[in-house]
Design a protein around this motif. Structure first.
Motif, PDB file in Angstrom:
ATOM      1  N   GLY A   1      36.047  47.921 -31.459  1.00  0.00           N
ATOM      2  CA  GLY A   1      37.045  48.856 -31.965  1.00  0.00           C
ATOM      3  C   GLY A   1      37.972  48.314 -33.024  1.00  0.00           C
ATOM      4  N   GLY A   2      37.868  46.997 -33.301  1.00  0.00           N
ATOM      5  CA  GLY A   2      38.779  46.417 -34.280  1.00  0.00           C
ATOM      6  C   GLY A   2      40.224  46.482 -33.823  1.00  0.00           C
ATOM      7  N   VAL A   3      40.434  46.291 -32.514  1.00  0.00           N
ATOM      8  CA  VAL A   3      41.779  46.357 -31.945  1.00  0.00           C
ATOM      9  C   VAL A   3      42.128  45.004 -31.343  1.00  0.00           C
ATOM     10  CG1 VAL A   3      41.614  48.822 -31.473  1.00  0.00           C
ATOM     11  CG2 VAL A   3      40.913  47.198 -29.706  1.00  0.00           C
ATOM     12  N   ALA A   4      43.411  44.817 -31.062  1.00  0.00           N
ATOM     13  CA  ALA A   4      43.851  43.588 -30.416  1.00  0.00           C
ATOM     14  C   ALA A   4      43.302  43.540 -28.991  1.00  0.00           C
ATOM     15  CB  ALA A   4      45.372  43.521 -30.393  1.00  0.00           C
ATOM     16  N   ALA A   5      42.906  42.356 -28.557  1.00  0.00           N
ATOM     17  CA  ALA A   5      42.429  42.208 -27.184  1.00  0.00           C
ATOM     18  C   ALA A   5      43.585  42.432 -26.208  1.00  0.00           C
ATOM     19  CB  ALA A   5      41.842  40.819 -26.980  1.00  0.00           C
ATOM     20  N   ALA A   6      43.261  42.987 -25.071  1.00  0.00           N
ATOM     21  CA  ALA A   6      44.261  43.163 -24.028  1.00  0.00           C
ATOM     22  C   ALA A   6      44.681  41.801 -23.474  1.00  0.00           C
ATOM     23  CB  ALA A   6      43.704  44.034 -22.915  1.00  0.00           C
ATOM     24  N   ARG A   7      45.880  41.748 -22.950  1.00  0.00           N
ATOM     25  CA  ARG A   7      46.333  40.563 -22.223  1.00  0.00           C
ATOM     26  C   ARG A   7      45.964  40.754 -20.756  1.00  0.00           C
ATOM     27  NH1 ARG A   7      50.672  41.426 -26.043  1.00  0.00           N
ATOM     28  NH2 ARG A   7      51.595  42.931 -24.598  1.00  0.00           N
ATOM     29  N   VAL A   8      45.197  39.839 -20.214  1.00  0.00           N
ATOM     30  CA  VAL A   8      44.714  39.954 -18.841  1.00  0.00           C
ATOM     31  C   VAL A   8      45.488  38.973 -17.959  1.00  0.00           C
ATOM     32  CG1 VAL A   8      42.721  39.800 -17.316  1.00  0.00           C
ATOM     33  CG2 VAL A   8      42.443  40.633 -19.675  1.00  0.00           C
ATOM     34  N   HIS A   9      46.067  39.485 -16.887  1.00  0.00           N
ATOM     35  CA  HIS A   9      46.882  38.682 -15.978  1.00  0.00           C
ATOM     36  C   HIS A   9      46.170  38.612 -14.626  1.00  0.00           C
ATOM     37  CE1 HIS A   9      50.245  39.137 -18.864  1.00  0.00           C
ATOM     38  NE2 HIS A   9      49.767  40.373 -18.995  1.00  0.00           N
ATOM     39  N   GLU A  10      45.732  37.424 -14.246  1.00  0.00           N
ATOM     40  CA  GLU A  10      45.098  37.241 -12.937  1.00  0.00           C
ATOM     41  C   GLU A  10      46.209  37.025 -11.916  1.00  0.00           C
ATOM     42  OE1 GLU A  10      42.175  34.049 -10.763  1.00  0.00           O
ATOM     43  OE2 GLU A  10      41.778  34.498 -12.880  1.00  0.00           O
ATOM     44  N   SER A  11      46.620  38.103 -11.284  1.00  0.00           N
ATOM     45  CA  SER A  11      47.787  38.060 -10.408  1.00  0.00           C
ATOM     46  C   SER A  11      47.777  39.266  -9.481  1.00  0.00           C
ATOM     47  CB  SER A  11      49.073  38.078 -11.258  1.00  0.00           C
ATOM     48  OG  SER A  11      50.226  38.234 -10.441  1.00  0.00           O
ATOM     49  N   ALA A  12      48.370  39.102  -8.304  1.00  0.00           N
ATOM     50  CA  ALA A  12      48.678  40.270  -7.486  1.00  0.00           C
ATOM     51  C   ALA A  12      49.725  41.095  -8.221  1.00  0.00           C
ATOM     52  CB  ALA A  12      49.191  39.839  -6.118  1.00  0.00           C
ATOM     53  N   VAL A  13      49.735  42.400  -7.961  1.00  0.00           N
ATOM     54  CA  VAL A  13      50.582  43.297  -8.745  1.00  0.00           C
ATOM     55  C   VAL A  13      52.059  43.057  -8.508  1.00  0.00           C
ATOM     56  CG1 VAL A  13      51.290  45.721  -8.925  1.00  0.00           C
ATOM     57  CG2 VAL A  13      48.888  45.111  -9.134  1.00  0.00           C
ATOM     58  N   HIS A  14      52.492  42.994  -7.266  1.00  0.00           N
ATOM     59  CA  HIS A  14      53.942  42.926  -7.032  1.00  0.00           C
ATOM     60  C   HIS A  14      54.563  41.660  -7.618  1.00  0.00           C
ATOM     61  CE1 HIS A  14      57.538  44.563  -5.204  1.00  0.00           C
ATOM     62  NE2 HIS A  14      57.859  43.326  -4.882  1.00  0.00           N
ATOM     63  N   PRO A  15      54.003  40.458  -7.399  1.00  0.00           N
ATOM     64  CA  PRO A  15      54.581  39.273  -8.052  1.00  0.00           C
ATOM     65  C   PRO A  15      54.599  39.389  -9.568  1.00  0.00           C
ATOM     66  CG  PRO A  15      53.083  38.616  -6.308  1.00  0.00           C
ATOM     67  CD  PRO A  15      52.908  40.095  -6.484  1.00  0.00           C
ATOM     68  N   PHE A  16      53.557  39.995 -10.146  1.00  0.00           N
ATOM     69  CA  PHE A  16      53.558  40.189 -11.601  1.00  0.00           C
ATOM     70  C   PHE A  16      54.743  41.039 -12.031  1.00  0.00           C
ATOM     71  CE2 PHE A  16      52.696  42.963 -15.187  1.00  0.00           C
ATOM     72  CZ  PHE A  16      52.426  42.042 -16.183  1.00  0.00           C
ATOM     73  N   LEU A  17      54.970  42.150 -11.334  1.00  0.00           N
ATOM     74  CA  LEU A  17      56.057  43.052 -11.718  1.00  0.00           C
ATOM     75  C   LEU A  17      57.421  42.380 -11.597  1.00  0.00           C
ATOM     76  CD1 LEU A  17      54.808  46.346 -10.020  1.00  0.00           C
ATOM     77  CD2 LEU A  17      54.829  45.824 -12.473  1.00  0.00           C
ATOM     78  N   VAL A  18      57.572  41.532 -10.606  1.00  0.00           N
ATOM     79  CA  VAL A  18      58.865  40.861 -10.398  1.00  0.00           C
ATOM     80  C   VAL A  18      59.201  39.945 -11.572  1.00  0.00           C
ATOM     81  CG1 VAL A  18      60.056  39.163  -8.958  1.00  0.00           C
ATOM     82  CG2 VAL A  18      58.807  41.061  -7.887  1.00  0.00           C
ATOM     83  N   ARG A  19      58.178  39.326 -12.180  1.00  0.00           N
ATOM     84  CA  ARG A  19      58.451  38.360 -13.263  1.00  0.00           C
ATOM     85  C   ARG A  19      58.183  38.922 -14.658  1.00  0.00           C
ATOM     86  NH1 ARG A  19      53.427  36.522 -11.105  1.00  0.00           N
ATOM     87  NH2 ARG A  19      51.741  36.608 -12.662  1.00  0.00           N
ATOM     88  N   ALA A  20      57.613  40.117 -14.759  1.00  0.00           N
ATOM     89  CA  ALA A  20      57.203  40.655 -16.061  1.00  0.00           C
ATOM     90  C   ALA A  20      58.396  41.097 -16.888  1.00  0.00           C
ATOM     91  CB  ALA A  20      56.246  41.828 -15.861  1.00  0.00           C
ATOM     92  N   GLN A  21      58.154  41.213 -18.185  1.00  0.00           N
ATOM     93  CA  GLN A  21      59.151  41.750 -19.103  1.00  0.00           C
ATOM     94  C   GLN A  21      58.573  42.976 -19.788  1.00  0.00           C
ATOM     95  OE1 GLN A  21      60.344  38.613 -21.777  1.00  0.00           O
ATOM     96  NE2 GLN A  21      61.597  37.603 -20.231  1.00  0.00           N
ATOM     97  N   GLY A  22      59.349  44.043 -19.817  1.00  0.00           N
ATOM     98  CA  GLY A  22      58.910  45.265 -20.486  1.00  0.00           C
ATOM     99  C   GLY A  22      59.468  45.305 -21.895  1.00  0.00           C
ATOM    100  N   PRO A  23      59.634  46.496 -22.436  1.00  0.00           N
ATOM    101  CA  PRO A  23      59.332  47.758 -21.759  1.00  0.00           C
ATOM    102  C   PRO A  23      57.878  48.173 -21.943  1.00  0.00           C
ATOM    103  CG  PRO A  23      60.383  48.208 -23.855  1.00  0.00           C
ATOM    104  CD  PRO A  23      60.333  46.711 -23.722  1.00  0.00           C
ATOM    105  N   PHE A  24      57.429  49.050 -21.033  1.00  0.00           N
ATOM    106  CA  PHE A  24      56.114  49.667 -21.130  1.00  0.00           C
ATOM    107  C   PHE A  24      56.295  51.175 -21.266  1.00  0.00           C
ATOM    108  CE2 PHE A  24      55.400  45.756 -18.693  1.00  0.00           C
ATOM    109  CZ  PHE A  24      54.445  45.152 -19.505  1.00  0.00           C
ATOM    110  N   ASP A  25      55.417  51.772 -22.073  1.00  0.00           N
ATOM    111  CA  ASP A  25      55.504  53.204 -22.351  1.00  0.00           C
ATOM    112  C   ASP A  25      54.536  54.035 -21.516  1.00  0.00           C
ATOM    113  OD1 ASP A  25      57.288  52.697 -24.622  1.00  0.00           O
ATOM    114  OD2 ASP A  25      55.494  51.935 -25.629  1.00  0.00           O
ATOM    115  N   LEU A  26      53.431  53.424 -21.105  1.00  0.00           N
ATOM    116  CA  LEU A  26      52.408  54.129 -20.345  1.00  0.00           C
ATOM    117  C   LEU A  26      51.858  53.166 -19.309  1.00  0.00           C
ATOM    118  CD1 LEU A  26      50.519  56.572 -19.888  1.00  0.00           C
ATOM    119  CD2 LEU A  26      49.046  55.655 -21.712  1.00  0.00           C
TER     120      LEU A  26
END
Length: 201
Positions: free
Chosen positions: A93-118
């Protein structure tokens, strides 16, 4: 076969983990993304795909014009497949690769930085209601004011407690055994949008 449905990487095949994930069907994704595009929710969006599985939801978003995508998947084998799928979509697609995080969801959310739109959250059907609510509460500070949170669960599951995260249900639709809810921060829910609806088919 799972594939990217539309956009610059349309038709790209995606690998699916052998076990432990539950890919969203092409029929559900096609209907969901048609609605999201009509809502103007994808173009230039910062996307977060929780319980990513194959990564199909986040990668479909990139193909259709999202600015970025962060994909969160706990399983090591599944995360490796998500990385392969991300690279395939980026090439096609000629797009930027996604960032893949190998993590359980809740710990990821606790340390993540937004903002996210969708945000897509498609948890395992056996995730209990308390854990689902804890995820939504941890997600809330990471959302942009006009963000959309798309929650997919079994039709027989208890509806997600969006109120606990300061989210208002703006759309609910059932596809066979799957129900999808859209939530939006209460402060952003007054923008021009379709009225809340409940549909089944």
């Amino acid at each position: 076969m799972t594939r990217i449905i539309a956009g610059t990487a349309g038709g790209t095949r995606l690998e699916v983990p052998d076990a432990g994930t539950r890919p969203t069907s092409d029929r559900v994704r096609e209907s969901l993304f048609g609605a999201l595009e009509s809502f103007g929710a994808i173009d230039d969006a910062r996307v977060l795909d929780l319980y990513a599985g194959s990564g199909a939801l986040g990668l479909e978003s990139l193909s259709r014009g999202a600015r970025s995508a962060d994909l969160v998947e706990r399983g090591r084998a599944a995360a490796a497949i998500v990385r392969k799928n991300s690279a395939a979509v980026a090439r096609a697609g000629g797009v930027a690769a996604a960032r893949v995080h190998e993590s359980a969801v809740h710990p990821f959310l606790v340390r993540a930085q937004g903002p996210f739109d969708l945000v897509f959250t498609d948890p395992p059907y056996d995730l209990d209601d308390e854990a689902m609510t804890a995820d939504l509460v941890a997600l809330a500070p990471l959302l942009s004011p006009d963000a959309l949170v798309v929650v997919e669960r079994a039709r027989r599951s208890t509806p997600p407690d969006l109120d606990a995260a300061g989210l208002e249900i703006v759309r609910e639709k059932t596809y066979g055994d799957t129900t999808v809810w859209w939530g939006q921060p209460l402060d952003g829910a007054d923008r021009d949008q379709p009225a809340a609806e409940s549909q089944s088919r």
